[in-house]
Design an enzyme around this catalytic site. Structure first.
Site, PDB file in Angstrom:
ATOM      1  N   ASP A  31      14.265  44.786  26.947  1.00 60.42           N
ATOM      2  CA  ASP A  31      14.190  46.196  27.828  1.00 60.42           C
ATOM      3  C   ASP A  31      14.321  46.231  29.378  1.00 60.42           C
ATOM      4  O   ASP A  31      15.211  47.988  29.518  1.00 60.42           O
ATOM      5  CB  ASP A  31      13.227  47.122  27.481  1.00 60.42           C
ATOM      6  CG  ASP A  31      12.816  47.371  25.781  1.00 60.42           C
ATOM      7  OD1 ASP A  31      13.534  47.002  25.123  1.00 60.42           O
ATOM      8  OD2 ASP A  31      11.544  47.618  25.429  1.00 60.42           O
ATOM      9  N   GLU A  33      16.302  44.096  31.325  1.00 62.27           N
ATOM     10  CA  GLU A  33      17.397  44.408  31.478  1.00 62.27           C
ATOM     11  C   GLU A  33      17.957  45.144  31.536  1.00 62.27           C
ATOM     12  O   GLU A  33      19.165  45.681  31.884  1.00 62.27           O
ATOM     13  CB  GLU A  33      18.270  43.048  30.612  1.00 62.27           C
ATOM     14  CG  GLU A  33      17.779  41.447  31.745  1.00 62.27           C
ATOM     15  CD  GLU A  33      18.004  40.494  29.824  1.00 62.27           C
ATOM     16  OE1 GLU A  33      19.192  39.694  30.853  1.00 62.27           O
ATOM     17  OE2 GLU A  33      17.563  40.566  29.167  1.00 62.27           O
ATOM     18  N   LYS A 116       1.701  53.876  26.851  1.00 63.85           N
ATOM     19  CA  LYS A 116       2.767  53.884  26.075  1.00 63.85           C
ATOM     20  C   LYS A 116       2.707  52.815  25.035  1.00 63.85           C
ATOM     21  O   LYS A 116       3.146  52.080  25.716  1.00 63.85           O
ATOM     22  CB  LYS A 116       3.561  54.049  27.285  1.00 63.85           C
ATOM     23  CG  LYS A 116       5.248  53.984  26.868  1.00 63.85           C
ATOM     24  CD  LYS A 116       6.413  53.965  27.997  1.00 63.85           C
ATOM     25  CE  LYS A 116       7.056  54.397  26.968  1.00 63.85           C
ATOM     26  NZ  LYS A 116       8.666  53.204  26.601  1.00 63.85           N
ATOM     27  N   GLU A 174       4.138  57.786  17.675  1.00 62.90           N
ATOM     28  CA  GLU A 174       4.952  56.174  17.492  1.00 62.90           C
ATOM     29  C   GLU A 174       4.349  55.507  15.713  1.00 62.90           C
ATOM     30  O   GLU A 174       3.638  55.162  15.992  1.00 62.90           O
ATOM     31  CB  GLU A 174       4.552  55.211  18.705  1.00 62.90           C
ATOM     32  CG  GLU A 174       5.228  55.917  19.720  1.00 62.90           C
ATOM     33  CD  GLU A 174       6.721  55.580  19.961  1.00 62.90           C
ATOM     34  OE1 GLU A 174       6.564  54.416  20.398  1.00 62.90           O
ATOM     35  OE2 GLU A 174       7.167  56.116  20.983  1.00 62.90           O
ATOM     36  N   LYS A 288       1.364  62.132  32.329  1.00 62.12           N
ATOM     37  CA  LYS A 288       1.550  63.521  32.183  1.00 62.12           C
ATOM     38  C   LYS A 288       0.779  64.241  33.089  1.00 62.12           C
ATOM     39  O   LYS A 288      -0.344  64.336  33.468  1.00 62.12           O
ATOM     40  CB  LYS A 288       1.412  63.575  31.074  1.00 62.12           C
ATOM     41  CG  LYS A 288       2.012  62.983  29.760  1.00 62.12           C
ATOM     42  CD  LYS A 288       1.754  63.001  28.522  1.00 62.12           C
ATOM     43  CE  LYS A 288       2.555  62.301  27.633  1.00 62.12           C
ATOM     44  NZ  LYS A 288       2.120  62.212  26.193  1.00 62.12           N
TER      45      LYS A 288
END
Ligand SMILES: NC(=O)c1ccc[n+]([C@@H]2O[C@H](COP(=O)([O-])OP(=O)(O)OC[C@H]3O[C@@H](n4cnc5c(N)ncnc54)[C@H](O)[C@@H]3O)[C@@H](O)[C@H]2O)c1
Length: 664
Positions: A31, A33, A116, A174, A288
């Site tokens: 991720d 890269e 996250k 998620e 946020k």
């Protein structure tokens, strides 16, 4: 290269990685890269406004698209966007500065800092507290409806807890898989001679996009926000978290409500200490604006909100020397290059081997033996070599030639057409021979005591055996000279081989190493046909009629028996007196004759193995996933999604007591 050419080449390259990541549930680069490539493109596009494109035509302005054929499409009532991300605390402060320009009267802004989650984005719709739909992010506007795949998961209640539910709400979260579940599935794949999955995220993404259901894989969901909501009664992001939690849905175990960006930064540092204790992977923190009115005022770009930013944690990396490149050969002949490293500490473990993926990866990164390399452990369980440091390279170093290396090692292999993978061409390759024979003797197959990897290695390198049948012509004199062998151990091995001839047919079938055929499938076909001879002559159509045998597996069995070498192997095993035919269990009398039973949860007194044996002794078949073909579900404590699915399909659910009554 001109800027125009660079931009075009980056756009094409990023689009290719997007396609791999979002649609094929795979990835070639890390991720970090990927984010670097994207950043480079953003800079070039900013410096060349004349080369700007409409948002849908450049990956820097659009949301990666996960939609695939075969699923119904559903338009989100509120778009599901991406997040701007950064790896730098300075850029995090720039985010705060930008927002302060919108709210100049505020001394410090209230933020919510959340973990996250590195999973697969999903939107769950609840109407008056009832679950109606699950949809992927898709292209941000429209996603794939995966309701059937997710319904019944323990983390998705059909009905929300409490009373005051919105008329209609999209709840965002998620989907993820635990490392233990990932390891379990990969173990099963290894057992079946299939290629292993790279990391839990890719596997989760592939699983939710399976057309025929999620095949008994355990998925989890964490929810952290909302999309459209009618009526909207919330004032802050914190209120939303509280409500989702009160409705009985899972939220992150810790979030931080803070004032000002410096306090947000401290929360991020705290999160970095805590995050490895969560059972999902986290790749950063999301900061946020807490106030929803202010969020509205800050608004959105074409791909992300302006009121939020993801601060990503850099993957853990270490520098070490690449001592040599070796290859690993899978049971089915796949040849994977492996980096042999000077041992180094990385993310709490000592790493001495790392994957180099394939030939193209080695040449793209120009990795050479003797190089100092950077190794990384990100979401992957297996560390990977990220890059080499050319400045620290020995003067006489040469680019690594994979094809020449294979030839030098005497490995006869060829590159698979249209792929970067190589596969062994000759069945006489010693490495593959060892893998095949070790699989045959393993606990899961013929369970031959004293015949582990080290012994098989010696037998193969002394050219005493080439295949499974050769084991049965070994004599006491052949075995005695092996390392660490004496009279007693040599005798024990010969006895164990003799005993193994009586192993049940399904163990022998599993031990043949037919691609896709694991233990349960071996039991199914052994129970159905009762002999290798019969199995060798059945058609793909006949095979697929058996519960638990799909088309791919049937093709694989058919192809295996069509091969002359394999037929000879079966003949020789027969000649040596192995158990190649036995009573057909499916026609065996018993209260569960022809019935399929799925076991779930923990039973009061029976172990899984005991219950399975009882099912089989009663003429039944133990299966791992609930479908229309299931006759009974034997459920214990914490039974979860399989039980719910059974109830939905109207399948009879048995307690241990009821089960005992039925079979005894
Ligand atoms: N390695 C590759 O080849 C490759 C290719 C494409 C994308 N990627 C990875 O995916 C990223 C881009 O994907 P993306 O657009 O999904 O962005 P992202 O994953 O960086 O961030 C947005 C997503 O984060 C998720 N998320 C998790 N926790 C959240 C929380 N608390 N609040 C809000 N959202 C939360 C949401 O699903 C949201 O859609 C890249 O930065 C890269 O890391 C990698």
């Amino acid at each position: 290269m001109t800027d125009r050419e660079k931009i075009e080449s980056l756009r094409a390259e990023i689009a290719r990685h997007d396609e791999l990541y979002y649609r094929n549930s795979d990835q070639e680069i890390s991720d970090q890269e990927y984010d670097k490539l994207k950043r480079e493109l953003v800079h070039l596009e900013e410096a060349n406004p004349d080369l700007a494109l409409a948002p849908e035509n450049t990956p820097t302005a659009r949301v990666g698209d996960d939609r695939v054929e075969g699923f119904a499409k559903y338009k989100h009532l509120q778009g599901m966007l991406s997040l701007d991300n950064t790896y730098s605390d300075d850029e995090l402060r720039d985010f705060d500065t930008r927002l302060k320009k919108i709210f100049p009267d505020e001394l410090s802004l209230p933020y919510l800092v959340e973990p996250k989650i590195d999973g697969v984005a999903v939107s769950l719709t609840y109407e008056n507290g009832r679950f109606v739909r699950a949809v992927t992010r898709g292209n941000g506007t429209e996603g794939d409806e995966i309701t059937n795949n997710l319904r019944g998961l323990p983390d998705i209640p059909e009905k929300l807890a409490g009373s005051k539910h919105p008329k209609l709400i999209e709840i965002r979260g998620e989907i993820y898989m635990t490392d233990e579940e990932f390891a379990r599935i990969n173990q099963e794949r290894e057992d079946q001679g299939l290629e292993l999955f790279k990391n839990p995220r890719n596997l989760t993404s592939g699983t939710v996009k399976q057309l025929g259901g999620i095949s008994g894989r355990n998925l989890h969901i964490v929810l952290y926000g909302i999309g459209h909501c009618e009526p909207l009664t919330f004032k802050t992001q914190s209120d939303i978290h509280q409500a989702i939690h009160d409705w009985g849905l899972r939220t992150q175990e810790k979030i931080w409500r803070v004032e000002g960006i410096e306090a947000a930064w401290s929360a991020i540092e705290e999160l970095d200490q805590l995050r490895h204790s969560f059972d999902y992977a986290t790749d950063g923190a999301v900061v946020k604006l807490d106030n929803l009115e202010w969020q509205k005022e800050a608004g959105f770009t074409s791909k992300a909100p302006r009121w939020a930013i993801a601060y990503k944690f850099a993957a853990e990396q270490a520098e070490t020397i690449l001592k040599a490149i070796s290859v690993q050969i899978g049971r089915t002949g796949a040849v994977t290059p492996v980096a042999e490293l000077e041992p180094v500490e990385l993310a709490g473990t000592t790493v001495s081997r790392a994957t180099l993926h394939n030939e193209d990866e080695i040449s793209r990164k120009d990795i050479r033996p003797g190089d100092t390399v950077v190794v990384q452990k990100a979401g992957e369980i297996i560390p990977q070599v990220l890059r080499s440091i050319p400045d620290k390279r020995p003067a006489d170093s040469q680019p690594f030639d994979f094809a020449a290396f294979l030839q030098e090692q005497g490995i006869e292999a060829e590159r698979v057409e249209g792929q970067a993978a190589w596969r062994i061409t000759s069945k006489d390759n010693p490495v593959q021979m060892r893998r095949r024979i070790t699989h045959f003797s393993s606990k899961a197959c013929m369970d031959i005591e004293n015949l582990g990897e080290a012994v098989v290695d010696q037998l193969v390198s002394r050219e005493l055996i080439k295949d499974q049948a050769d084991l049965y012509q070994l004599s006491f004199e052949d075995v005695l000279p092996l390392e660490k062998f004496a009279d007693k151990s040599a005798r024990n091995l010969i006895d164990a081989l003799e005993r193994s001839k009586q192993q049940p047919l399904w163990r022998l079938i599993h031990g043949l190493g037919i691609t896709h055929v694991g233990a349960q499938a071996s039991k199914d076909i052994a129970g159905h046909y009762g002999s290798l001879e019969k199995l060798a002559s059945v058609s793909v159509e006949e095979l697929t009629a058996i519960d638990g045998i799909g088309g791919i597996m049937a093709e694989s069995i058919n192809a295996w028996f069509a091969d002359e070498t394999n037929r000879t192997l079966v003949q020789r095993l027969t000649d040596y007196g192995l158990n190649v035919a036995e009573e057909i269990t499916q026609t065996k009398d018993g209260p569960l004759q022809g019935k399929t039973v799925v076991l779930t949860g923990t039973l009061p007194s029976l172990s899984r193995g005991e219950a399975t044996a009882m099912i089989e002794a009663a003429g039944g078949r133990a299966s791992s996933s609930v479908s229309k073909k299931t006759d009974y579900v034997l459920a214990g404590e914490s039974a979860g999604s399989k039980l719910e699915k059974a109830q939905k399909l109207g399948i009879t659910v048995l307690s241990e007591e009821a089960f005992r009554e039925l079979v005894e």
